[in-house]
Scaffold this motif. Structure first.
Motif, PDB file in Angstrom:
ATOM      1  N   ASP A  33     -46.380   1.823  31.833  1.00 31.32           N
ATOM      2  CA  ASP A  33     -47.228   1.081  30.892  1.00 31.32           C
ATOM      3  C   ASP A  33     -47.594  -0.282  31.482  1.00 31.32           C
ATOM      4  O   ASP A  33     -48.743  -0.717  31.407  1.00 31.32           O
ATOM      5  CB  ASP A  33     -46.551   0.930  29.527  1.00 31.32           C
ATOM      6  CG  ASP A  33     -45.254   0.143  29.574  1.00 31.32           C
ATOM      7  OD1 ASP A  33     -44.542   0.236  30.595  1.00 31.32           O
ATOM      8  OD2 ASP A  33     -44.950  -0.578  28.607  1.00 31.32           O
ATOM      9  N   LYS A 134     -50.210 -11.923  23.391  1.00 35.18           N
ATOM     10  CA  LYS A 134     -49.492 -11.117  22.396  1.00 35.18           C
ATOM     11  C   LYS A 134     -48.815  -9.917  23.069  1.00 35.18           C
ATOM     12  O   LYS A 134     -47.684  -9.555  22.750  1.00 35.18           O
ATOM     13  CB  LYS A 134     -50.482 -10.628  21.337  1.00 35.18           C
ATOM     14  CG  LYS A 134     -50.092 -11.084  19.986  1.00 35.18           C
ATOM     15  CD  LYS A 134     -50.944 -10.723  18.809  1.00 35.18           C
ATOM     16  CE  LYS A 134     -52.203 -10.002  18.822  1.00 35.18           C
ATOM     17  NZ  LYS A 134     -52.889  -9.953  17.540  1.00 35.18           N
ATOM     18  N   TRP A 135     -49.540  -9.295  24.031  1.00 38.46           N
ATOM     19  CA  TRP A 135     -48.953  -8.148  24.723  1.00 38.46           C
ATOM     20  C   TRP A 135     -47.731  -8.592  25.542  1.00 38.46           C
ATOM     21  O   TRP A 135     -46.677  -7.942  25.497  1.00 38.46           O
ATOM     22  CB  TRP A 135     -49.960  -7.468  25.660  1.00 38.46           C
ATOM     23  CG  TRP A 135     -49.270  -6.423  26.493  1.00 38.46           C
ATOM     24  CD1 TRP A 135     -48.707  -5.260  26.027  1.00 38.46           C
ATOM     25  CD2 TRP A 135     -49.015  -6.467  27.899  1.00 38.46           C
ATOM     26  NE1 TRP A 135     -48.116  -4.580  27.073  1.00 38.46           N
ATOM     27  CE2 TRP A 135     -48.293  -5.286  28.225  1.00 38.46           C
ATOM     28  CE3 TRP A 135     -49.324  -7.376  28.911  1.00 38.46           C
ATOM     29  CZ2 TRP A 135     -47.878  -5.007  29.527  1.00 38.46           C
ATOM     30  CZ3 TRP A 135     -48.917  -7.087  30.202  1.00 38.46           C
ATOM     31  CH2 TRP A 135     -48.201  -5.920  30.510  1.00 38.46           C
ATOM     32  N   THR A 138     -44.928  -9.125  23.191  1.00 38.76           N
ATOM     33  CA  THR A 138     -44.430  -7.843  22.662  1.00 38.76           C
ATOM     34  C   THR A 138     -43.579  -7.125  23.706  1.00 38.76           C
ATOM     35  O   THR A 138     -42.480  -6.656  23.426  1.00 38.76           O
ATOM     36  CB  THR A 138     -45.623  -6.929  22.268  1.00 38.76           C
ATOM     37  OG1 THR A 138     -46.405  -7.589  21.280  1.00 38.76           O
ATOM     38  CG2 THR A 138     -45.145  -5.596  21.697  1.00 38.76           C
ATOM     39  N   GLU A 142     -39.497  -6.409  23.751  1.00 41.09           N
ATOM     40  CA  GLU A 142     -39.019  -5.036  23.813  1.00 41.09           C
ATOM     41  C   GLU A 142     -37.962  -4.876  24.918  1.00 41.09           C
ATOM     42  O   GLU A 142     -36.950  -4.210  24.729  1.00 41.09           O
ATOM     43  CB  GLU A 142     -40.248  -4.183  24.149  1.00 41.09           C
ATOM     44  CG  GLU A 142     -40.266  -2.781  23.701  1.00 41.09           C
ATOM     45  CD  GLU A 142     -41.645  -2.208  24.069  1.00 41.09           C
ATOM     46  OE1 GLU A 142     -42.584  -2.408  23.282  1.00 41.09           O
ATOM     47  OE2 GLU A 142     -41.782  -1.599  25.157  1.00 41.09           O
TER      48      GLU A 142
ATOM     49  N   THR B 167     -53.617  -2.881  24.386  1.00 38.63           N
ATOM     50  CA  THR B 167     -52.327  -3.161  25.007  1.00 38.63           C
ATOM     51  C   THR B 167     -51.139  -2.697  24.168  1.00 38.63           C
ATOM     52  O   THR B 167     -50.024  -2.585  24.691  1.00 38.63           O
ATOM     53  CB  THR B 167     -52.157  -4.673  25.221  1.00 38.63           C
ATOM     54  OG1 THR B 167     -52.267  -5.318  23.937  1.00 38.63           O
ATOM     55  CG2 THR B 167     -53.200  -5.222  26.168  1.00 38.63           C
ATOM     56  N   GLY B 168     -51.338  -2.474  22.884  1.00 45.49           N
ATOM     57  CA  GLY B 168     -50.206  -2.178  22.003  1.00 45.49           C
ATOM     58  C   GLY B 168     -49.496  -3.426  21.514  1.00 45.49           C
ATOM     59  O   GLY B 168     -48.472  -3.324  20.839  1.00 45.49           O
ATOM     60  N   ALA B 169     -50.010  -4.611  21.851  1.00 44.94           N
ATOM     61  CA  ALA B 169     -49.401  -5.865  21.384  1.00 44.94           C
ATOM     62  C   ALA B 169     -49.327  -5.843  19.862  1.00 44.94           C
ATOM     63  O   ALA B 169     -50.294  -5.499  19.197  1.00 44.94           O
ATOM     64  CB  ALA B 169     -50.239  -7.054  21.842  1.00 44.94           C
ATOM     65  N   THR B 170     -48.150  -6.196  19.311  1.00 44.94           N
ATOM     66  CA  THR B 170     -48.004  -6.113  17.856  1.00 44.94           C
ATOM     67  C   THR B 170     -48.333  -7.456  17.189  1.00 44.94           C
ATOM     68  O   THR B 170     -48.030  -8.520  17.715  1.00 44.94           O
ATOM     69  CB  THR B 170     -46.570  -5.702  17.465  1.00 44.94           C
ATOM     70  OG1 THR B 170     -45.659  -6.568  18.141  1.00 44.94           O
ATOM     71  CG2 THR B 170     -46.285  -4.280  17.894  1.00 44.94           C
ATOM     72  N   ASP B 309     -48.117   8.265  31.844  1.00 45.76           N
ATOM     73  CA  ASP B 309     -48.973   7.250  31.227  1.00 45.76           C
ATOM     74  C   ASP B 309     -49.063   7.631  29.758  1.00 45.76           C
ATOM     75  O   ASP B 309     -49.001   8.813  29.430  1.00 45.76           O
ATOM     76  CB  ASP B 309     -50.372   7.298  31.879  1.00 45.76           C
ATOM     77  CG  ASP B 309     -51.270   6.146  31.447  1.00 45.76           C
ATOM     78  OD1 ASP B 309     -50.783   5.202  30.793  1.00 45.76           O
ATOM     79  OD2 ASP B 309     -52.476   6.196  31.770  1.00 45.76           O
ATOM     80  N   TRP B 310     -49.169   6.654  28.883  1.00 49.39           N
ATOM     81  CA  TRP B 310     -49.224   6.982  27.462  1.00 49.39           C
ATOM     82  C   TRP B 310     -50.080   5.971  26.728  1.00 49.39           C
ATOM     83  O   TRP B 310     -50.328   4.870  27.219  1.00 49.39           O
ATOM     84  CB  TRP B 310     -47.821   7.054  26.861  1.00 49.39           C
ATOM     85  CG  TRP B 310     -46.975   5.841  27.091  1.00 49.39           C
ATOM     86  CD1 TRP B 310     -46.915   4.728  26.325  1.00 49.39           C
ATOM     87  CD2 TRP B 310     -46.064   5.615  28.190  1.00 49.39           C
ATOM     88  NE1 TRP B 310     -46.022   3.837  26.865  1.00 49.39           N
ATOM     89  CE2 TRP B 310     -45.487   4.344  28.006  1.00 49.39           C
ATOM     90  CE3 TRP B 310     -45.682   6.382  29.304  1.00 49.39           C
ATOM     91  CZ2 TRP B 310     -44.551   3.807  28.898  1.00 49.39           C
ATOM     92  CZ3 TRP B 310     -44.753   5.838  30.184  1.00 49.39           C
ATOM     93  CH2 TRP B 310     -44.191   4.568  29.976  1.00 49.39           C
TER      94      TRP B 310
END
Lengths: 152, 375
Positions: A33, A134-135, A138, A142, B167-170, B309-310
Motif C-alpha cells: 500500500d 491525513k494519509w 492514518t 496504524e 489514500t484511505g486516509a481517515t 495491491d488492494w
C-alpha cells in the motif's frame, strides 16, 4: 513583492516531496500500500508544481533578489525496516506540512491580488495536500503500535 | 490471496505459527501448525445475515463428522482455556450456546444502526428471515433503509467518519463535525486513477480473474458435487478470436499466461471476451491435485499471477487488473478446453479453430421430486 519567491519555494518543495514519496516508496516496496500510494501522491505533487510554474512566471518580473535561506534540503536518504518506515513517513509529514502551510499563505496572497486563477489552483491543490497529511497520519497511527511495542 | 508464491513463502516462514480453522483440508490448512476441524452449515445451529440485512436461522440437522466442532464451540473452548476474565474476576464470556450468544449480540446492537433487539430465535423459527433494524420502532424489521432520505450520518451516531478514496486516509471526529452532514447523504466524487500495472511492453494483455456459475470460491464444496465438477472440471484461459489468431492459438491449445509474479498453464477457450484481455477463473487450486498444496510444475491457480495491491478504503485486493503475456506451449491434441459452454466462457459462434468444445449438459443425476403434503 515576495509572492514570486514563495511560489518558487512551493513549486520546488512540491518537486522535493514528489521525489521523497518515490524514494520512500522504493525503500519500503514490500509494504504494497505504501509503494502504490506514494507513487500516486508523487504524481499529484508534480502536477501541483506544474500548475504553479505559470504563476512563478506571472509574478517573476517583480521578483526581488532571492532571499537568503529560503530553500532547505529534505530527505536525502531513506531507512529500512518497520521503524525506518515510521521515521521516513514522519520526514514526509514535515515536507508535506511545509507545502500545506505554503498553500495557505499563497492563498492569502492570491486573494489580496484578486488573482482568481491562482486562487482556483490553490483551492484544488491544498485539499489534496491536506489529504496527503491525513494519509501519512492514518498510516503512521496504524503502524505505530506494532512497530513501537512488538517489533524488535 | 494474490501473488501465491509470496503467500506460500510467508506461510512457510519458520517464525510464523499458523492456526487454520476450516471444514476441509485446504491448501492453506496444509501449511498450518495446528488445524482446528470445524463443522459446516447443517452440522451446527446459528444465524447468518445476508448482505441485504436479512437475518436467518440455520438449524443443525446432522452431527459434524469426526472431531469437527461448530466455530462457536471452538471459540468458547479457547476462551475457557485462556481463562479470560472481566474486571470483577468473573468469566469474560457469559454465554454458552448459539441462542445465548445471539442474545448477547442483540445487546451489542441495541440503539445502533444494525439494531437486532426485536429478533428472537422463536420469531426466526416461526416465519421467515427478518431484516435489521428490528426493534420497538420497527417491530417487523425494515425492508428499505433511508426511506425519508434520513441517513446515518450524524456525528454522534454514525459508524465511521469516512475516508479519502485515493489514500484511505481517515477523517477525524472534528472533520466529520465540520462537514455537518446531520442526516444528509455524503457523496464522494472519485477521479479516475490509472491501474497500478497498466498493460504494455513485455506484458501487453490485461489479465483479469473471475468465476463460473458452477463453482463457489476455491471449490472446497462445489468440486465435491459431481454434477458441478463435471460442468467445469479444470482451469481454462479465455482470449478473443483476433488475439487467438495473432498468437496462433486454437481452442484447446495449452497456453502459458505470465505476469512479473508467476505463471499459469491452461487450455485456451476462444470466447467473446474483449480484445487485449485474458481471463482465468479463480476456482482452481491444488487441494485436489497430486501436488496438494502448491503447483509443483503445474500452476493452475489464477492467483499465481495477481498483484499484491488492494483498495485503500475497502481493502479489497486488486484481483481484476494485472499486465500479462500469453504464450502458446502445446497443441490441443484433439482435446478442447474444459470451460463450460454456458455463461461468459461460451465459445464464439462457429469457432472451428480447434477441437469442438464439449457442450455443457445436464442429466438426471441431480433430479429431485418434492411432494407437497396436505396439512
Amino acid at each position: 513583492m515576495h509572492l514570486a519567491n514563495y511560489l518558487g519555494y512551493l513549486c520546488q518543495t512540491e518537486f522535493d516531496l514528489a521525489d521523497g514519496y518515490r524514494k520512500v516508496g522504493e525503500a519500503h516496496a514490500q509494504e504494497a500500500d505504501v509503494y502504490y500510494i506514494t507513487h500516486t501522491l508523487a504524481k499529484q505533487c508534480e502536477s501541483h508544481a506544474e500548475k504553479l510554474k505559470s504563476f512563478v512566471d506571472r509574478y517573476g518580473e517583480e521578483k526581488p533578489e532571492e532571499p537568503e535561506l529560503l530553500y532547505h534540503e529534505f530527505l536525502d536518504q531513506t531507512r529500512s525496516g518497520s521503524l525506518g518506515l515510521l521515521r521516513d513517513m514522519q520526514d514526509l509529514y514535515l515536507v508535506a506540512s511545509a507545502c500545506d502551510i505554503s498553500w495557505t499563505m499563497i492563498g492569502q496572497a492570491a486573494q489580496g491580488m484578486r488573482d482568481g486563477e491562482l486562487l482556483e489552483v490553490v483551492d484544488s491543490c491544498e485539499v489534496e495536500t491536506s489529504n496527503q497529511l491525513k494519509w501519512l497520519r492514518t498510516r503512521m497511527k496504524e503502524a505505530a503500535p506494532q512497530t513501537l511495542i512488538v517489533a524488535s | 490471496m494474490p501473488e501465491l508464491t509470496r503467500i506460500r513463502r510467508i506461510l512457510q516462514n519458520e517464525d510464523l505459527f499458523l492456526i487454520v480453522q476450516d471444514i476441509f483440508l485446504t491448501e492453506t490448512a496444509q501449511y498450518a501448525d495446528v488445524v482446528l476441524p470445524a463443522a459446516t452449515w447443517g452440522e451446527k445451529t446459528g444465524t447468518f445475515t445476508n448482505t441485504d440485512r436479512t437475518v436467518h436461522i440455520s438449524e443443525k440437522a446432522v452431527d459434524p463428522p469426526g472431531e469437527a466442532k461448530p466455530d462457536l464451540d471452538i471459540f468458547l473452548d479457547y476462551a475457557r482455556r485462556m481463562d479470560f476474565r472481566d474486571q470483577d474476576g468473573q468469566p469474560l464470556i457469559k454465554w454458552d450456546d448459539p441462542e445465548s450468544c445471539f442474545e448477547a449480540w442483540k445487546e451489542c446492537s441495541r440503539g445502533r444502526p444494525c439494531d437486532y433487539t426485536g429478533i428472537t430465535y422463536d420469531r426466526l423459527r416461526g416465519g421467515s428471515g427478518i431484516q435489521w433494524p428490528c426493534n420497538d420502532e420497527h417491530p417487523e424489521g425494515t425492508e428499505r433503509l433511508y426511506r425519508e432520505a434520513d441517513f446515518n450520518t450524524r456525528t454522534g451516531y454514525c459508524e465511521r467518519y469516512g475516508s479519502d478514496l485515493i489514500t484511505g486516509a481517515t477523517n477525524s471526529e472534528m472533520e466529520h463535525k465540520a462537514m455537518n452532514p446531520d442526516g444528509r447523504a455524503i457523496i464522494l466524487p472519485a477521479g479516475y486513477l490509472p491501474p497500478h500495472e497498466p498493460p504494455g511492453g513485455e506484458y501487453p494483455f490485461i489479465y483479469t480473474t473471475g468465476r463460473t456459475i458452477y463453482h463457489f470460491h476455491t471449490r472446497t464444496k462445489t468440486a465435491r458435487a459431481p454434477q458441478l465438477d463435471n460442468a467445469a472440471p479444470d482451469v481454462w484461459a479465455e482470449i478473443n478470436p483476433s488475439d487467438a489468431e495473432s498468437l496462433e492459438v486454437k481452442e484447446g491449445d495449452t497456453v502459458r499466461v505470465e505476469t512479473p509474479r508467476g505463471t499459469l498453464e491452461a487450455k485456451a477457450r476462444i470466447s467473446g471476451i474483449r480484445e487485449g484481455v485474458v481471463f482465468a477463473p479463480f476456482h482452481y487450486g491444488y487441494f485436489d491435485t497430486p501436488e496438494g498444496d502448491s503447483p509443483n510444475g503445474h500452476p493452475r491457480a489464477a492467483n499465481e499471477l495477481t498483484i499484491t495491491d488492494w483498495d485503500p478504503v475497502s481493502k479489497q485486493p486488486i484481483f481484476k487488473v494485472a499486465a500479462a503475456r500469453v504464450i502458446k506451449v502445446a497443441d490441443a491434441d484433439g482435446e478442447p478446453s474444459p470451460a463450460p459452454t454456458i455463461g461468459a466462457s461460451a465459445p464464439v459462434a462457429n469457432d472451428s479453430s480447434g477441437p469442438k468444445p464439449r457442450e455443457t449438459v445436464g442429466n438426471g443425476a441431480a433430479e429431485v421430486t418434492e411432494t407437497v403434503r396436505e396439512a
